[in-house]
Scaffold this active site. Sequence first.
Site, PDB file in Angstrom:
ATOM      1  N   ASP A  44      -3.458  -1.764  -2.450  1.00  0.00           N
ATOM      2  CA  ASP A  44      -4.803  -1.994  -1.938  1.00  0.00           C
ATOM      3  C   ASP A  44      -5.873  -1.413  -2.854  1.00  0.00           C
ATOM      4  O   ASP A  44      -6.977  -1.959  -2.967  1.00  0.00           O
ATOM      5  CB  ASP A  44      -4.948  -1.429  -0.521  1.00  0.00           C
ATOM      6  CG  ASP A  44      -4.478   0.009  -0.385  1.00  0.00           C
ATOM      7  OD1 ASP A  44      -3.975   0.574  -1.379  1.00  0.00           O
ATOM      8  OD2 ASP A  44      -4.584   0.567   0.710  1.00  0.00           O
ATOM      9  N   ARG A  76       8.451   6.111  -2.164  1.00  0.00           N
ATOM     10  CA  ARG A  76       8.506   6.777  -0.864  1.00  0.00           C
ATOM     11  C   ARG A  76       7.485   6.129   0.046  1.00  0.00           C
ATOM     12  O   ARG A  76       6.510   5.528  -0.408  1.00  0.00           O
ATOM     13  CB  ARG A  76       8.216   8.282  -0.990  1.00  0.00           C
ATOM     14  CG  ARG A  76       6.817   8.614  -1.461  1.00  0.00           C
ATOM     15  CD  ARG A  76       6.709  10.064  -1.869  1.00  0.00           C
ATOM     16  NE  ARG A  76       6.786  10.958  -0.750  1.00  0.00           N
ATOM     17  CZ  ARG A  76       5.766  11.700  -0.320  1.00  0.00           C
ATOM     18  NH1 ARG A  76       4.590  11.617  -0.918  1.00  0.00           N
ATOM     19  NH2 ARG A  76       5.902  12.524   0.692  1.00  0.00           N
ATOM     20  N   SER A 127       0.801  -1.233   0.000  1.00  0.00           N
ATOM     21  CA  SER A 127       0.000   0.000   0.000  1.00  0.00           C
ATOM     22  C   SER A 127       0.829   1.277   0.000  1.00  0.00           C
ATOM     23  O   SER A 127       0.462   2.270   0.638  1.00  0.00           O
ATOM     24  CB  SER A 127      -0.949  -0.014   1.210  1.00  0.00           C
ATOM     25  OG  SER A 127      -1.754  -1.158   1.188  1.00  0.00           O
TER      26      SER A 127
END
Length: 499
Positions: A217, A178, A163
């Site tokens: 997700d 990141r 995610s």
Amino acid sequence: MSFDEFHKINDTKLLEEVTKICAEFEVTADQLKDMTSYFIEQMEIGLANNNNNEGMINGNNAGLAMIPSYVTSKPNGTEEGLFMAAVLGGMNFRICSVQLNGDHTFNIKQAKTRIPEYLMEGTDATSDDLFGFLARRTSAFINKFHSDIMKPDTPLKLGFTFSYPVDQESLNSGTLIRWTKGLNIPDTVGKDVVQLYQEQLTIVGLNMVNVVALTNDTIGTFLSLCYAQGITSDGQVTGEISEPVIGCIFGTGTNGCYMEKIENIKKLPDYIRERLIHEGKTEMCINIEWGSFDNDNQVLPTTRYDIDIDKKYARNGGQLFEKRVSGMFLGEILRNVLVDLHSRGLILTQFRKHEQLPHRLKTPFQLSSEVLARIEIDDSSTLRETELSFLQSLRLPTTLAERKAIQSLVRVISRRSAYLASVPIAAILIKTGALNKKYHGEVTVGYDGSIIELYPGFKSMMRQALAMGPIGSEGERKTHFVHSKDSGSAGGALCALVA
């Protein structure tokens, strides 16, 4: 001046100031239209640019990240088989096995574990620490539920629902761009998270488990929607024909995805685009990473509290859309407003100085969206639920006038969140022309996340905003929202199936 007279005057001043603050959080129909147009523009720029998810390239606007997922087909609900899925979210890790039944339904076995504190943001954890933990939990799950198929010659395909934004050049690899929530392990940035996970699985002896697909997700939500299309959450056939168009998350964070024509994804290397087209592929699922929408702050409504939160939060200058919409920040916005009102002597006047305020009110992120949800629907004459919520969560006594002010603030903060949440939905529907592809065509938006699922009235407020915005009331009526249950788990498994 008597005590009662003082409080009456102070209550009047509080009401006047809260009314002004609430006006700052209002979102108009014109703003919705402007934001939707700008969102489409940023999508187009992002499809053409290889940006770094910060919204800038060499100081120039690079648009939304628009990350290619290399998922080029949608399941139709007839697929069968046993697949593994691992889901790494903001605070938890789930390992699952998913049996696809071929009739739009699936069965799941899963184990959920909270990510240990030693791996969370602000620690000295390494990639080996994180992925070693994931591998050990995977091993424990397989030993418990599937020890009978743990054979070297019986490979298990695993889809990894990750995610966080990654840069993908294939379905089974992706380098971390990141961290965006919870985790912040610097030495993972720039590394292939599939390889890191696979290496640790090998170390714990799970050579038969192959991480064959990487997704997130949001894409998992979309694929689950496609697989279960036409089936309600309780297993009933709906008989409705509606095109799955969007997968979205509105929870701790927020993001979305949709299918884009491959010919429009200019950022793909020519040889990849040509190969996919030669293979007969026409579309690819795009991970928008819309939490970073308008990081250059051109169109988003912005209050002094938004600016203050952005400056204080570790990732200042980024994820500006997420900081106005997601569940992680709704309570923090309210907390900052209350602290500001107290500093001006308008609320909680029994505490004369900031230092005297309860510790939880002074501490960032101690006011959760669950508390706001209870306040949102408190319809008692004395706002008793609001009173109890503040006593339990912040150990903070309140007067009736203060509770009325707090509820007004809660409702305008949540409404702004829901109205802003409608913007990417409308933008995708307009960009893809999904509402006009068929006569009487209707579309489905698959969703997951605690805010859109559980926050009172959130979907209704999103619908209000859709009707106010550029798709109008007719477009809003043709748009259906469906909860994609177990989306991360089933979506990861469906990605493994595609692989």
